[in-house]
Design an enzyme around this catalytic site. Structure first.
Site, PDB file in Angstrom:
ATOM      1  CE  LYS A 124      -7.363  -0.543   1.902  1.00 27.17           C
ATOM      2  NZ  LYS A 124      -6.604  -1.398   2.422  1.00 27.17           N
ATOM      3  CB  SER A 152      -0.969  -0.014   1.159  1.00 28.99           C
ATOM      4  OG  SER A 152      -0.152  -0.114   2.416  1.00 28.99           O
ATOM      5  CG  HIS A 184      -4.062  -1.302  -1.475  1.00 31.09           C
ATOM      6  ND1 HIS A 184      -4.543   0.006  -1.564  1.00 31.09           N
ATOM      7  CD2 HIS A 184      -3.681  -1.432  -0.048  1.00 31.09           C
ATOM      8  CE1 HIS A 184      -4.720   0.522  -0.528  1.00 31.09           C
ATOM      9  NE2 HIS A 184      -4.168  -0.176   0.379  1.00 31.09           N
TER      10      HIS A 184
END
Ligand SMILES: *Cc1c(COP(=O)(O)O)cnc(C)c1O
Length: 394
Positions: free
Chosen positions: A242, A182, A210
């Site tokens: 996310k 990240s 991610h």
């Protein structure tokens, strides 16, 4: 005499303030979008993890409303007691199908997924080997286990091999890595890591927070990017908070994984099930990423454009290959000053310094999304040019 709460609070807060580490988050006054309002200012938003623009997407909101009406505001209980609704089961089957895995389980967040899954699988006598830059939730999850814990150098298969060779065991052996890291936006070399793991009979555990919705065909993840989606010795965990635009986490892999987690994962056993509206939004997100290929195309198009233009201006993006685009400013005060100046130019992007990232590598982390227009990115680039010159970075 015991320490008073007031003393504890004021001492700790003063310590953070003196170290320049006291956090007070900026407040969004409008939905999470590529353009939003923050602390009274209209901004281009490069700070979110909203990769596909799902956080305020009409189709997700419509399905959330539908599930809210039909299934209510809350699930009402822990899942083993009376909280498992049909929509939870259906959504998990949808994830397993999307991921091409034998089973999948949903938990409350990516953070609790790492706690639940690592805690459920690892026992005394097992060995777990973790990339040194893995996420805090992995580190905390590993603290809950009695397994022997070792660390390998970041994204380094040769060092992983050394650690595995030096620590033989008859127990379960697990290699743990983020899929996409990240802070730097680099990708774990899973082709090599899985090959090393297999030499030692080890399972590979990939936290793809991610990478989900970003890497692989239709955003199916980093494991898919490397072609390991059908492997029973690879566990995929990740977040639904996310790219998928809601909140939650999942674990997907071996056909028996779900059954074991239902019986052993403590967040599953002792925390109430995900609210129906969230399940609806997430189910719609999985449908939408498969129905609309332009989302992934725009995400990667914007990523390539933004990186290329930053390089042309002379910025260092640390070799990032994903939509996470760090821009290096040196020491923390410079990065924080740059973030303030960008904000004054209408660009919202957060500065990160030591100890979150190494000294000398303080940066602003930008996350490009499918929702940004060329005009949004061009506005950001001209602000970067102005601020970069003013601070002597370019
Ligand atoms: C963000 C993140 C998490 C936490 O996910 P949440 O759903 O926000 O709790 C876990 N692991 C990694 C690698 C992350 O980047």
């Amino acid at each position: 005499m015991a320490t008073s709460l007031s003393d504890r609070l004021s001492t700790e807060l003063a310590g953070l303030r003196d170290a320049g580490l006291l956090i007070s988050p900026r407040v969004l006054e409008a939905p999470q979008r590529a353009r939003t309002r923050v602390d009274g200012r209209a901004v281009v938003n490069l700070a979110s993890n909203n990769y596909l623009g799902f956080a305020d997407h009409p189709k997700l909101k419509a399905r959330a409303q539908e599930y809210l009406e039909k299934w209510g505001a809350g699930a009402g209980a822990v899942r083993t007691i009376a909280g498992t609704l049909q929509i939870h089961e259906d959504f998990e089957r949808q994830i397993a199908a999307f991921k091409h895995t034998g089973s999948a389980l949903v938990l409350h967040s990516g953070f609790t997924t790492n706690q639940g899954v690592l805690g459920a699988l690892l026992q005394e006598g097992d060995l777990v080997v973790s990339d040194e830059l893995n996420h805090a939730s992995i580190i905390d999850g590993l603290r809950l286990t009695k397994a022997t814990r070792k660390v390998f150098r970041h994204a380094d298969p040769a060092d992983l091999e050394r650690v595995l060779r030096e620590n033989p065991t008859d127990g379960l052996v697990m290699v743990v890595t983020d899929g996409v890291f990240s802070m730097d936006g680099d990708v774990a070399p899973l082709d090599e890591l899985v090959a090393v793991a297999r030499k030692f009979g080890a399972v590979t555990y990939v936290d793809d927070a991610h990478g989900s919705g970003v890497m692989g065909p239709q955003g199916s993840g980093t494991v898919h990017h490397f072609g390991f989606e059908y492997a029973d010795d690879v566990i995929q965990v990740g977040t639904l908070s996310k790219a998928w635009g809601g909140v939650g986490g999942y674990a997907a892999g071996h056909g028996d994984l779900r059954q074991l987690l239902i019986n052993r994962a403590r967040p599953y056993l002792f925390s109430t099930a995900m609210a129906p509206a969230t399940v609806g939004a997430l189910a719609a997100a999985l449908d939408e990423v498969q129905a609309d290929p332009s989302l992934m195309e725009r995400l990667w198009d914007n990523t390539r454009f933004f990186k290329a233009e930053l390089h042309r201006l002379g910025f260092d993006t640390m070799g990032s290959v994903t939509p996470i685009t760090p821009v290096v400013f040196g020491e923390a005060p410079a990065a924080f000053e740059a973030s303030r100046r960008l904000f004054d130019e209408g660009i919202f992007a957060v500065g990160l310094g030591f100890p979150t990232v190494p000294r000398g590598k303080a940066r602003i982390r930008n996350i490009v999304t499918a929702e940004h227009t060329r005009a949004d990115l061009e506005q950001a680039l001209s602000a970067y040019e102005k601020v970069g010159r003013a601070l002597g970075i370019i």
